[in-house]
Design a protein around this motif. Structure first.
Motif, PDB file in Angstrom:
ATOM      1  N   ARG A   1       0.846  -1.196   0.000  1.00 52.83           N
ATOM      2  CA  ARG A   1       0.000   0.000   0.000  1.00 52.83           C
ATOM      3  C   ARG A   1       0.878   1.242   0.000  1.00 52.83           C
ATOM      4  O   ARG A   1       1.830   1.335   0.783  1.00 52.83           O
ATOM      5  CB  ARG A   1      -0.831  -0.057   1.269  1.00 52.83           C
ATOM      6  CG  ARG A   1      -1.872   1.018   1.494  1.00 52.83           C
ATOM      7  CD  ARG A   1      -2.288   0.872   2.938  1.00 52.83           C
ATOM      8  NE  ARG A   1      -3.547   1.451   3.317  1.00 52.83           N
ATOM      9  CZ  ARG A   1      -3.652   2.513   4.108  1.00 52.83           C
ATOM     10  NH1 ARG A   1      -2.573   3.139   4.544  1.00 52.83           N
ATOM     11  NH2 ARG A   1      -4.849   2.941   4.481  1.00 52.83           N
TER      12      ARG A   1
ATOM     13  N   LYS B   1      -8.512  -5.198   3.658  1.00 52.79           N
ATOM     14  CA  LYS B   1      -7.229  -4.547   3.389  1.00 52.79           C
ATOM     15  C   LYS B   1      -6.466  -5.245   2.269  1.00 52.79           C
ATOM     16  O   LYS B   1      -5.456  -4.719   1.778  1.00 52.79           O
ATOM     17  CB  LYS B   1      -6.358  -4.544   4.651  1.00 52.79           C
ATOM     18  CG  LYS B   1      -6.789  -3.512   5.694  1.00 52.79           C
ATOM     19  CD  LYS B   1      -7.966  -4.003   6.465  1.00 52.79           C
ATOM     20  CE  LYS B   1      -8.462  -3.046   7.515  1.00 52.79           C
ATOM     21  NZ  LYS B   1      -9.700  -3.587   8.127  1.00 52.79           N
ATOM     22  N   LEU B   2      -6.893  -6.430   1.915  1.00 51.52           N
ATOM     23  CA  LEU B   2      -6.234  -7.221   0.867  1.00 51.52           C
ATOM     24  C   LEU B   2      -7.301  -7.715  -0.109  1.00 51.52           C
ATOM     25  O   LEU B   2      -8.462  -7.853   0.272  1.00 51.52           O
ATOM     26  CB  LEU B   2      -5.551  -8.454   1.493  1.00 51.52           C
ATOM     27  CG  LEU B   2      -4.443  -8.204   2.505  1.00 51.52           C
ATOM     28  CD1 LEU B   2      -4.060  -9.519   3.185  1.00 51.52           C
ATOM     29  CD2 LEU B   2      -3.229  -7.591   1.813  1.00 51.52           C
ATOM     30  N   PRO B   3      -6.908  -8.017  -1.340  1.00 60.54           N
ATOM     31  CA  PRO B   3      -7.881  -8.615  -2.263  1.00 60.54           C
ATOM     32  C   PRO B   3      -8.091 -10.096  -1.949  1.00 60.54           C
ATOM     33  O   PRO B   3      -7.781 -10.965  -2.758  1.00 60.54           O
ATOM     34  CB  PRO B   3      -7.254  -8.386  -3.645  1.00 60.54           C
ATOM     35  CG  PRO B   3      -5.807  -8.160  -3.407  1.00 60.54           C
ATOM     36  CD  PRO B   3      -5.607  -7.737  -1.976  1.00 60.54           C
ATOM     37  N   ASP B   4      -8.593 -10.350  -0.753  1.00 58.09           N
ATOM     38  CA  ASP B   4      -8.732 -11.718  -0.252  1.00 58.09           C
ATOM     39  C   ASP B   4     -10.204 -12.132  -0.255  1.00 58.09           C
ATOM     40  O   ASP B   4     -11.028 -11.505  -0.927  1.00 58.09           O
ATOM     41  CB  ASP B   4      -8.111 -11.830   1.142  1.00 58.09           C
ATOM     42  CG  ASP B   4      -8.812 -10.940   2.170  1.00 58.09           C
ATOM     43  OD1 ASP B   4      -9.771 -10.225   1.802  1.00 58.09           O
ATOM     44  OD2 ASP B   4      -8.401 -10.954   3.347  1.00 58.09           O
TER      45      ASP B   4
ATOM     46  N   GLN C   1     -12.497 -11.921   2.087  1.00 59.44           N
ATOM     47  CA  GLN C   1     -13.402 -10.879   2.585  1.00 59.44           C
ATOM     48  C   GLN C   1     -13.748  -9.906   1.473  1.00 59.44           C
ATOM     49  O   GLN C   1     -14.916  -9.561   1.256  1.00 59.44           O
ATOM     50  CB  GLN C   1     -12.776 -10.122   3.761  1.00 59.44           C
ATOM     51  CG  GLN C   1     -13.612  -8.907   4.182  1.00 59.44           C
ATOM     52  CD  GLN C   1     -13.112  -8.209   5.433  1.00 59.44           C
ATOM     53  OE1 GLN C   1     -12.152  -8.653   6.060  1.00 59.44           O
ATOM     54  NE2 GLN C   1     -13.760  -7.132   5.811  1.00 59.44           N
TER      55      GLN C   1
ATOM     56  N   GLU D   1     -10.409  -1.547   0.916  1.00 56.86           N
ATOM     57  CA  GLU D   1     -10.238  -0.875   2.205  1.00 56.86           C
ATOM     58  C   GLU D   1     -11.181   0.326   2.360  1.00 56.86           C
ATOM     59  O   GLU D   1     -10.736   1.449   2.645  1.00 56.86           O
ATOM     60  CB  GLU D   1      -8.771  -0.448   2.361  1.00 56.86           C
ATOM     61  CG  GLU D   1      -8.347  -0.382   3.800  1.00 56.86           C
ATOM     62  CD  GLU D   1      -6.981   0.269   3.980  1.00 56.86           C
ATOM     63  OE1 GLU D   1      -6.021  -0.155   3.326  1.00 56.86           O
ATOM     64  OE2 GLU D   1      -6.902   1.205   4.799  1.00 56.86           O
TER      65      GLU D   1
END
Lengths: 511, 511
Positions: A141, A350-353, A355, A383
């Motif tokens: 980031r 916060k990540l392209p995961d 979630q 995010e």
């Protein structure tokens, strides 16, 4: 034909095919035209309660038009009750004013094939808007720069399922705020041929946007060349900067998305019905105001809503309450006869995961089924909108293909009914080889260009990559393959000159 | 009260509160009762075409009942045309036979609060079924064991949004095939108090399942204690093993999900309309057969459909064609008056990553909106069903909470309309502190128990965990907190004895 001739032809054909394969093919899907119904979660009684309550809000509580005497004059002349900066609208006035706004409008692109028709049963998809940070899986980031901005415009141009180049795909924080709109518009105009958005951070920047469009398109003569984002300061407040930009755009017949930005529980009540009431009142007042500036100005009824995590105060995305508001506002916007903007690839991750993908898919599916006509943030958001993710941009953009197929509805042609195939194969048979499958397999099923369909063993041999790792390779490939769409050199030079001149006139400012 | 008395009381209260906090609270949501409409993507004409075509398939092509002379006799007696193992059903016969199947039924659980009502506007959620492998983020992928099986049953019991314990949550490959049904049923019966599924891999194992239920519940006397999965061998084939299990269950008034397992393009035509036609014909023939065995036997019209990647031949999940078939079959099942099973946490991904979540969310949302009454595989499925993932189990199970909230519809009570809050806060104000928010914030918004809502900096301090890492901690916590629900010791001993006796009678077999 002799054998030799045949061989030459084959060789020539092979070379042509190789050339075709190596040429960069930019496929761009047409905006979605829905052949499926919307999901309507509010019944007639609920809709009437919310509409009546919204009129009560406008009549009894009213809205604030801050630091904008001209707006107050317009409201007074239209029959509203003005007290200080508070504007109270008699019941029915806002809805009456909204009636002059068009139910649909065309936004032109410099490639006419990329023109979009906003409204009706259509859905136009535009990328992420506004993040000050970017993220990629290798670098993590960091603050966004104009080079990042240009990369996102290129990715948007290369993304088949994206109909629109968007606006502030990320904030180029290395350029002064007072000048960055020039570089951003220049990038959209020269690096892509899809439609785009104008600047809204100052009325003068909106004027620059209109002037640059007149260089790109020639005299606009009433044509709409930009769709720009005008946020309302919820609850019930319209600030002078945003309204100033709206005034510039409405006067020039440029489209505005008039959009409350609501975190439920903070800027609106902690309930779906209450939030819908406030949002409807805000949208009606904002659209009505646009029609006071210029009756017939194209607008979109916008709704950016999310809920709050009452434990931490953080905004949350892909939640059921946000979905209910999005579905409900779709119904209310259709009753107003206005194009509707909502939904997007929203996530707090916060990540392209996982979630990020759960929350995004919840929102994308709802966007299709709630009747959204213009979906900003349709890819790349991470995010809570603080970050534009390179990998998530191409991951989400790929998922948008699903919306296209779903919206097309079910083909009921005789060929699609496939009775000949069922007869040919019969009980216990296999369809892979049958003639119907041979005729149809290429287009029968949507196919992701990002997700992994390999068997486990092959996937392990290929490095056991997760989705962002696969997407990172696609980002590199798209940026590597990118070729700038041709632009008239005269126009290109005029745009360069305009940006240079305005930069020399404007004082640097980072606020 | 003296100061000392007050202090004692406080101390006692604190201890009680601490005890309450440390006690394991098992929350279990009631099955979903939808207050929102279904999405209907097929119009009346399309539905009639598919229904007419399905009757043509049954009448002219027919279905095969393999190695099952008794079934052929039943069909002949019912008026079907039997030629070898091929059964052709005159138009209207299958639909007429389906009419005796109940539109809804109750499946009992040993905790009566966990009874589920299958059909109508309801949605019952059950976990993943069938994977030979398990996966966790630390250990990766490996063959499943009976200990894994028990862990999944415990996780299902601890999962608030899961209404059903399921069946083969993973294949306990360390136990012979011929005996593992006994250990699986024993686990569901003793480690959970939610309803469960019976064995279908042999008629004798179905009989064992019924007998174990009679130990657990006492004489069933017509009560339905199991919902079991009867797959059809698409295209159009009903094998003797599955039909044998169906016969046992129908005779005992136990419910069966009669379900084609279709990869479009392989086991059904490469088109949505063609697949719907074949699936409807298969479901009608299967349900009709259940009613020949015992009119009134509870059944569910099942549809497991996915599409194929025509490049690799791999099945693909969360695709638009699968969604169209699921929506369409929902409409067709409702017209048949039958409960409907489809959708699930489907994905082809090898990891619980973004691909897994995109595909899963697409399918879960569609499952809610297509009117599914029984959703098998609602959590934990990975890699095309080859793998049960511990982390994805709790990740998906958390997402199921969203379906509950969405399905409940919008609260239109005066309190939810929140006009007092909008008045109190007014333009430019803030809702966090207002009295309406104070009264409502606890239940206003759904809150994930897995996803991360922390600010970026806190998330980094906490280890910058992605979703599976957070989920892994939740898996450990749930398994650590697990306490077996109390069971009458006499019943417990009788179940142990039954399993021991049957194991001594059955020959080991791994096929």
């Amino acid at each position: 034909m002799t054998d030799q001739g045949r061989r030459r032809a084959r060789g020539g054909g092979g070379a042509a095919r190789r050339a075709e394969r190596s040429a960069v093919r930019i496929e761009a899907a047409r905006y979605i035209e829905r052949a499926i119904p919307d999901l309507e979660i509010l019944n007639a009684e609920a809709l009437e309660i919310i509409e009546t309550n919204a009129e009560t809000v406008l009549a009894e509580i009213g809205v604030t038009f801050a630091e904008n005497p001209a707006a107050l004059d317009r409201w007074r002349a239209a029959g509203a009750e003005v007290e200080g900066e508070r504007v109270r609208l008699p019941r029915g006035l806002a809805r009456k004013l909204c009636a002059t706004a068009p139910a649909h409008f065309t936004q032109i692109a410099r490639n006419p094939e990329r023109n979009v028709e906003v409204g009706g049963r259509n859905l136009v998809l535009a990328p992420v808007y506004g993040p000050p940070f970017v993220h990629d899986v290798d670098g993590g980031r960091r603050y966004a720069t104009i080079e990042d901005f240009r990369s996102f415009v290129k990715l948007g141009y290369m993304s088949k399922w994206l109909h629109h180049s968007g606006g502030t795909v990320c904030e180029p924080t290395d350029i002064p705020v007072s000048k960055r709109h020039l570089d951003m518009l220049h990038a959209h105009m020269t690096l892509s041929d899809k439609p785009f958005m104008g600047s809204v951070t100052e009325p003068s920047r909106a004027r620059d946007s209109v002037e640059m469009c007149e260089i790109l398109f020639g005299p606009l003569e009433g044509r709409t060349a930009m769709t720009s984002l005008i946020n309302i300061n919820s609850p019930l407040t319209f600030d002078a900067t945003m309204m100033g930009a709206l005034e510039v755009y409405a006067e020039a017949n440029q489209a505005a998305i008039i959009s409350p930005f609501v975190v439920g529980g903070a800027m609106a009540p902690a309930s779906v019905a209450g939030t819908l009431t406030q949002v409807l009142a805000e949208v009606m007042a904002g659209v009505a105001y646009s029609q006071l500036v210029r009756p017939g100005a194209p607008v979109i009824a916008g709704t950016f809503v999310t809920s709050i995590d009452m434990n931490s105060g953080a905004p949350t995305f892909g939640t059921p309450e946000a979905s209910q508001i999005t579905y409900g506002m779709g119904q209310l916007a259709r009753r107003l006869g206005l194009p509707y903007r909502s939904a997007g690839a929203f996530t707090g991750a916060k990540l392209p995961d996982a979630q990020a993908a759960y929350e995004t898919s919840n929102s994308l599916n709802m966007g299709l089924l709630s009747g959204v006509n213009f979906m900003l943030h349709a890819c790349g958001w991470l995010e809570g909108g603080l970050v534009a993710s390179f990998e998530k941009f191409v991951m989400d953009a790929d998922q948008l293909g699903i919306l296209h197929r779903l919206a097309a509805g079910v083909d009921m042609s005789e060929e699609a009914q496939a009775m000949d195939a069922i007869r040919e194969v019969g009980p216990g048979g296999h369809y892979l080889g049958c003639s119907h499958t041979q005729r149809n397999f290429k287009d029968a099923f949507w196919r992701s260009e990002v997700l992994d369909y390999k068997p486990y063993e092959t996937w392990v041999e290929d490095g056991a990559r997760d989705t962002p790792k696969i997407a990172a390779a696609r980002v590199s490939k798209l940026l590597g393959d990118y070729v700038q769409p041709p632009l008239d050199p005269g126009i290109s030079e005029a745009l360069d000159a305009y940006v240079a001149r305005r930069k020399s006139e404007i004082t640097d400012s980072f606020a």
